[in-house]
Each structure stands twice: as structure tokens, then as C-alpha cells.
Design an enzyme around this catalytic site. Structure first.
Site, PDB file in Angstrom:
ATOM      1  N   ASN A   7      73.126  92.562  47.247  1.00  0.00           N
ATOM      2  CA  ASN A   7      72.558  91.252  47.551  1.00  0.00           C
ATOM      3  C   ASN A   7      72.129  91.296  49.012  1.00  0.00           C
ATOM      4  OD1 ASN A   7      71.934  88.579  47.835  1.00  0.00           O
ATOM      5  ND2 ASN A   7      73.897  87.799  47.078  1.00  0.00           N
ATOM      6  N   ARG A  90      69.988  91.784  43.478  1.00  0.00           N
ATOM      7  CA  ARG A  90      69.775  90.351  43.263  1.00  0.00           C
ATOM      8  C   ARG A  90      68.490  89.975  43.992  1.00  0.00           C
ATOM      9  NH1 ARG A  90      73.750  85.264  44.565  1.00  0.00           N
ATOM     10  NH2 ARG A  90      72.317  83.746  43.690  1.00  0.00           N
ATOM     11  N   HIS A 179      69.902  79.913  40.719  1.00  0.00           N
ATOM     12  CA  HIS A 179      71.236  80.150  40.142  1.00  0.00           C
ATOM     13  C   HIS A 179      71.118  80.556  38.668  1.00  0.00           C
ATOM     14  CE1 HIS A 179      73.008  76.977  43.127  1.00  0.00           C
ATOM     15  NE2 HIS A 179      73.199  78.189  43.629  1.00  0.00           N
ATOM     16  N   LEU A 208      78.429  74.011  40.728  1.00  0.00           N
ATOM     17  CA  LEU A 208      78.672  73.171  41.901  1.00  0.00           C
ATOM     18  C   LEU A 208      79.358  74.000  42.979  1.00  0.00           C
ATOM     19  CD1 LEU A 208      80.119  70.096  39.942  1.00  0.00           C
ATOM     20  CD2 LEU A 208      77.724  70.527  40.560  1.00  0.00           C
ATOM     21  N   GLY A 209      78.580  74.421  43.962  1.00  0.00           N
ATOM     22  CA  GLY A 209      79.138  75.217  45.063  1.00  0.00           C
ATOM     23  C   GLY A 209      78.585  74.694  46.366  1.00  0.00           C
ATOM     24  N   ASN A 210      78.341  75.598  47.284  1.00  0.00           N
ATOM     25  CA  ASN A 210      77.693  75.207  48.520  1.00  0.00           C
ATOM     26  C   ASN A 210      76.271  74.745  48.208  1.00  0.00           C
ATOM     27  OD1 ASN A 210      77.871  74.884  51.188  1.00  0.00           O
ATOM     28  ND2 ASN A 210      78.202  77.052  51.623  1.00  0.00           N
ATOM     29  N   GLY A 211      75.626  75.530  47.357  1.00  0.00           N
ATOM     30  CA  GLY A 211      74.386  75.098  46.725  1.00  0.00           C
ATOM     31  C   GLY A 211      74.758  74.691  45.307  1.00  0.00           C
ATOM     32  N   ARG A 240      72.138  70.505  51.938  1.00  0.00           N
ATOM     33  CA  ARG A 240      70.813  70.113  51.425  1.00  0.00           C
ATOM     34  C   ARG A 240      70.840  68.686  50.888  1.00  0.00           C
ATOM     35  NH1 ARG A 240      70.778  75.262  48.136  1.00  0.00           N
ATOM     36  NH2 ARG A 240      70.030  76.868  49.561  1.00  0.00           N
ATOM     37  N   ASP A 282      81.829  71.244  53.614  1.00  0.00           N
ATOM     38  CA  ASP A 282      82.810  71.767  52.656  1.00  0.00           C
ATOM     39  C   ASP A 282      83.492  70.609  51.927  1.00  0.00           C
ATOM     40  OD1 ASP A 282      85.367  72.775  51.572  1.00  0.00           O
ATOM     41  OD2 ASP A 282      84.764  74.631  52.565  1.00  0.00           O
ATOM     42  N   ARG A 284      86.189  70.355  50.395  1.00  0.00           N
ATOM     43  CA  ARG A 284      87.630  70.142  50.652  1.00  0.00           C
ATOM     44  C   ARG A 284      87.838  69.173  51.808  1.00  0.00           C
ATOM     45  NH1 ARG A 284      88.730  76.518  50.099  1.00  0.00           N
ATOM     46  NH2 ARG A 284      86.631  76.426  50.948  1.00  0.00           N
ATOM     47  N   ASN A 334      87.217  74.839  41.176  1.00  0.00           N
ATOM     48  CA  ASN A 334      88.456  74.625  41.938  1.00  0.00           C
ATOM     49  C   ASN A 334      88.826  73.182  42.217  1.00  0.00           C
ATOM     50  OD1 ASN A 334      89.064  77.478  42.650  1.00  0.00           O
ATOM     51  ND2 ASN A 334      87.064  77.319  43.618  1.00  0.00           N
ATOM     52  N   GLU A 384      78.202  86.358  38.713  1.00  0.00           N
ATOM     53  CA  GLU A 384      76.819  86.837  38.759  1.00  0.00           C
ATOM     54  C   GLU A 384      76.759  88.359  38.871  1.00  0.00           C
ATOM     55  OE1 GLU A 384      74.470  83.570  41.206  1.00  0.00           O
ATOM     56  OE2 GLU A 384      76.599  83.558  41.633  1.00  0.00           O
TER      57      GLU A 384
HETATM   58  P1  ADP Z   1      78.332  79.336  47.463  1.00  0.00           P
HETATM   59  O1  ADP Z   1      77.400  78.379  46.805  1.00  0.00           O
HETATM   60  O2  ADP Z   1      78.027  79.594  48.903  1.00  0.00           O
HETATM   61  O3  ADP Z   1      78.659  80.574  46.655  1.00  0.00           O
HETATM   62  P2  ADP Z   1      80.946  78.381  46.622  1.00  0.00           P
HETATM   63  O4  ADP Z   1      80.571  78.506  45.198  1.00  0.00           O
HETATM   64  O5  ADP Z   1      82.043  79.230  47.144  1.00  0.00           O
HETATM   65  O6  ADP Z   1      79.694  78.543  47.587  1.00  0.00           O
HETATM   66  O7  ADP Z   1      81.311  76.866  46.885  1.00  0.00           O
HETATM   67  C1  ADP Z   1      81.739  76.356  48.098  1.00  0.00           C
HETATM   68  C2  ADP Z   1      82.367  74.990  47.840  1.00  0.00           C
HETATM   69  O8  ADP Z   1      83.455  75.187  46.926  1.00  0.00           O
HETATM   70  C3  ADP Z   1      82.925  74.290  49.057  1.00  0.00           C
HETATM   71  O9  ADP Z   1      82.456  72.966  49.107  1.00  0.00           O
HETATM   72  C4  ADP Z   1      84.422  74.302  48.850  1.00  0.00           C
HETATM   73  O10 ADP Z   1      85.004  73.089  49.213  1.00  0.00           O
HETATM   74  C5  ADP Z   1      84.602  74.516  47.377  1.00  0.00           C
HETATM   75  N1  ADP Z   1      85.769  75.370  47.139  1.00  0.00           N
HETATM   76  C6  ADP Z   1      85.814  76.708  47.212  1.00  0.00           C
HETATM   77  N2  ADP Z   1      87.069  77.165  46.976  1.00  0.00           N
HETATM   78  C7  ADP Z   1      87.848  76.076  46.747  1.00  0.00           C
HETATM   79  C8  ADP Z   1      89.226  75.865  46.437  1.00  0.00           C
HETATM   80  N3  ADP Z   1      90.074  76.886  46.329  1.00  0.00           N
HETATM   81  N4  ADP Z   1      89.642  74.593  46.264  1.00  0.00           N
HETATM   82  C9  ADP Z   1      88.781  73.551  46.347  1.00  0.00           C
HETATM   83  N5  ADP Z   1      87.484  73.694  46.648  1.00  0.00           N
HETATM   84  C10 ADP Z   1      87.005  74.917  46.845  1.00  0.00           C
END
Ligand code: ADP
Length: 402
Positions: A7, A90, A179, A208-211, A240, A282, A284, A334, A384
Site C-alpha cells: 500500500n 492497493r 473502500h 466506519l473508521g477514520n474514513g 471530512r 478519534d 473514542r 470496536n 482488505e
Molecule cells: P482507518 O480508516 O484510518 O483505517 P480505523 O478503521 O482504524 O481507521 O478507524 C479509526 C476509528 O476507529 C477511530 O475513530 C477510533 O476511535 C476507532 N477505534 C479504533 N480502535 C478502537 C477501539 N479499540 N475501541 C474503540 N474505538 C476504536
């Protein structure tokens, strides 16, 4: 067979080496700060960590350093460079040219190059990664796996924007979605896990992640997705903005004397969870602040939840129903408190979350809906890399990608 998964970013190379006999992870590493001071490679093989600080002028030097790390006598994973049977790359943007993964040749590279205007940050980096591998490992085949490919089955009513058709004809302006590798993996895996026939199942995937992006997958094919021409569209994300009235761009540019590029930069990098809360990108941190009563954090979380719920409702409408709702990626897998907020009141759709299962089964493949829920709600951790590795293996052995 060992497959290397690459990647490539503008100044970094993330890699994994997978032994496909048993799909075992042999090594995982990161080359950082390529082309800038402070270059560094970090690699994990089992419990051994290899670290080396060295300036890397280019991606080619990054690949050379990666091979040095993989072949290291003590902390490496390979004896011989020829033990890498193929490289799976990728690649962000395949435009309309690619509906599936392909063996890379000059024509494929030209097409990736032609799509640079659609993926200006990633496609040049992806190409540099490909060309570096060709240079350093000239006899090893390279395969491209596109983030956009899975979404190419969308019908025109889902991918065209309501602007003059001329823009699609001339500039290929349309929704592409991203994605795709994740949506493809989790939608398929969810059906296998539930013992459902994928060709007859309607799935809504929530990555549902950073993106973050959502997709409607009907009979194994993507019929709609939330990201668009670029990953900016859809629900709010870490930084975003997600959906907004396009006139917002002009409004801000005129009021604050900013260029369109500057406004877009703000919408990509300073908005979403970060911009709304003023606390963090983030989830969390947003949860922690919201739980202790911070009003901005509460409204930020509410906006995220409302956005995801709107997509679930609209994708059920798009497909004429839904059988499975999948949660995946950092937040989806998570965050056990967000899922109940998202699923609240969806009984009318036939979906009911089982709170006990939801709390019990974080981070693992699991059904988190009640036994009597008509719609199955599941957590499927995304992977992925394994999709890239499997596609690469299939292509170099002349088999169909799954
Ligand atoms: P990316 O899109 O960069 O791959 P991720 O899929 O890791 O990012 O997602 C990041 C998000 O996931 C953050 O908002 C974070 O709060 C949440 N996250 C990641 N790990 C945990 C965890 N162990 N518990 C709760 N939230 C988490």
C-alpha cells in the site's frame, strides 16, 4: 506461495507478506518519510522487530530497504528474494476502466496514470510503488486491486450526479465510491458466516473508521455507495465533512476570501468529528467527552449517528428491503456504544439489536441482533489485505477472483 501486499502512499510504503498456504502473516512493515529527512523502516516478524533509520530518496529505495528487512538473517522472514511469488498493490482509483483486479502491464499503468486527476494524491504514489517493484524485482508479477472496482456495478441512477450530462461524457464526473475491497469482503463474508445465499441476499455494509462509507449490496453486487467522485461525500468522518450543500464552498470562499482548493482542504482535513467537536478526530475521544456532558461532543456524535441511520433507511429503500446489516472497521467493529444508537428504533424495518450480544462480541465475527430479528445485524472485522492477497494469487495462477 508468498504474496507481498503493498500500500504505497506519497511518502510511505505499508507492506505485508502472506504465505498463502494457510494464509499466514509472515511479516508486516512500514517505510516512513520517503523523500524527507527522518526516513525509517519498522518491520514485525513474529515477536521480532526490525528497525532501521535511513534516508530513502525514492519509493525504489524504500522497496530496496523493505527487501533488506525481509531478507535479514536474524529478524527477516525470507531467505531469497525469489520467495516472493507476486506483489498485490492497493490502488485507489481505477476509474471506469477496472471492474476487477488485474495483472499489471504497460496498459494498466497507463490507465492508472490516466486516472490521476480522479485520485491526485494516491494514484501517483500507487504508480511509484508499482514501478519501484518492477525495477527492484523485475521477474515478479504485479497485480492491481482497486478501491473503486467493487462499486462499478452501480447503475447510472446511483452513480450519476444531477449536473449536465456533458460533465460525465467529457470528464467522467460521477460517483465512484471507495473502500470497495472492504465492502466486497465483509458483504461476502457476512453471507458465508450466516449461511445465506449471497445471490439472494440484500446487505447494507457500514464501514466506519477514520474514513467511513456505506454500501448497498444486492445479490453480491454493489448497487449504491455513499462516497462519491472523491472520498469526501457521505457521512461525517474523522476530519471530512461528508454531505453538504455544494453552495457551502462558494459561501465560505466568498466570506473568508479563500480559494476553492483551500475550502476543499478544510472540508477534507479540518471538518467532521474534528471540526464539529473541536476535540478530536478519534471517536473514542468524542465518546469520552460526550459521556461527560460536553455539548459539542454530544451533537457531533448525534450527527454521525443520524447520518448513518439515513443511509440505512435509504439503502433499504433502494434495495426494496434488507436482510443483513454489517458493521466493520475501527468504529464499526470496536465501538459497542455507537451500534445501539445507530440501530435504535429500526424494529419497523425488522432489525433488532441484542444488547447483551452487542456488548459481548466486540472485534469478532458475530451476530448481534436478537434471535427473532428478521434482519441479521453482524460485526465482520474487515481484512482488505487478505482480499488483495487472494486476488493476486488467483490472477497469477490463472483462476477467477472470488
Ligand atoms: P482507518 O480508516 O484510518 O483505517 P480505523 O478503521 O482504524 O481507521 O478507524 C479509526 C476509528 O476507529 C477511530 O475513530 C477510533 O476511535 C476507532 N477505534 C479504533 N480502535 C478502537 C477501539 N479499540 N475501541 C474503540 N474505538 C476504536
Amino acid at each position: 506461495m508468498n504474496i507481498l501486499i503493498l500500500n504505497a502512499g506519497s511518502s510511505s510504503l505499508k507492506y505485508q507478506l502472506i504465505n498463502m498456504d494457510g494464509e499466514q502473516l509472515l511479516a508486516k512493515g512500514l517505510c516512513e518519510r520517503i523523500g524527507i529527512e527522518g526516513g525509517k523502516i519498522t518491520q514485525r516478524v513474529g515477536d521480532k522487530t526490525y528497525v532501521k533509520e535511513q534516508f530513502m530518496k525514492s519509493h525504489t529505495e524504500g522497496i530496496e530497504l523493505m527487501l533488506e528487512a525481509l531478507l535479514d538473517g536474524d529478524k527477516g522472514a525470507l531467505k531469497n528474494m525469489d520467495d516472493i511469488n507476486a506483489v498485490g498493490h492497493r490502488v485507489l482509483h481505477g476509474g471506469e476502466a477496472f471492474t476487477a483486479s488485474v495483472l499489471i502491464n504497460e496498459e494498466v499503468k497507463d490507465a492508472i496514470r490516466a486516472n490521476i486527476p480522479l485520485g491526485p494524491l494516491h494514484n501517483p504514489a500507487n504508480l511509484m510503488g508499482i514501478e519501484a517493484c518492477e525495477k527492484v524485482m523485475p521477474s515478479t508479477p504485479n497485480v492491481a486491486v482497486f478501491d473503486t472496482a467493487f462499486h462499478q456495478t452501480m447503475p447510472p441512477k446511483a452513480y450519476l450526479y444531477g449536473v449536465p450530462m456533458e460533465y460525465y461524457d467529457r470528464l467522467k464526473l460521477r460517483r465512484y465510491g471507495f473502500h470497495g475491497t472492504s465492502h466486497r469482503y465483509v458483504s461476502k463474508r457476512a453471507c458465508e458466516f450466516l449461511g445465506l445465499d449471497r445471490s439472494k441476499t440484500k446487505v447494507i455494509t457500514c464501514h466506519l473508521g477514520n474514513g467511513s462509507s456505506m454500501a448497498a449490496v444486492d445479490g453480491g453486487k454493489c448497487v449504491d455507495t455513499s462516497m462519491g467522485l472523491t472520498p469526501l461525500e457521505g457521512v461525517i468522518m474523522g476530519t471530512r465533512s461528508g454531505n453538504l450543500d455544494p453552495a457551502v464552498v462558494q459561501f465560505i470562499a466568498n466570506n473568508d476570501n479563500m480559494t476553492v482548493d483551500q475550502v476543499l482542504d478544510m472540508l477534507n482535513k479540518k471538518s467532521g468529528l474534528m471540526g464539529l467537536s473541536g476535540i478530536s478526530s478519534d471517536m473514542r475521544d468524542i465518546d469520552e467527552a460526550a459521556d461527560s456532558g460536553n455539548e459539542r461532543a454530544i451533537v457531533t456524535r448525534d450527527i454521525l449517528v443520524a447520518g448513518i441511520r439515513k443511509y440505512i433507511g435509504s439503502y433499504a429503500a433502494v434495495m426494496g428491503g434488507v436482510d443483513v446489516i454489517v458493521f466493520t472497521a475501527g468504529i464499526g467493529e470496536n465501538n459497542e456504544t455507537l451500534r445501539p444508537r445507530i440501530m435504535e428504533g429500526f424494529e419497523y424495518l425488522g432489525a433488532k439489536l441484542d444488547q447483551e450480544k452487542n456488548l459481548k462480541f466486540n472485534r469478532k465475527e458475530a451476530i448481534i441482533s436478537t434471535d427473532d430479528s428478521k434482519v441479521k445485524v453482524v460485526i465482520i472485522p474487515t481484512d482488505e489485505e487478505i482480499v488483495i492477497a487472494r486476488d493476486t494469487l488467483a490472477i497469477i495462477t490463472g483462476k477467477e477472483c472470488e
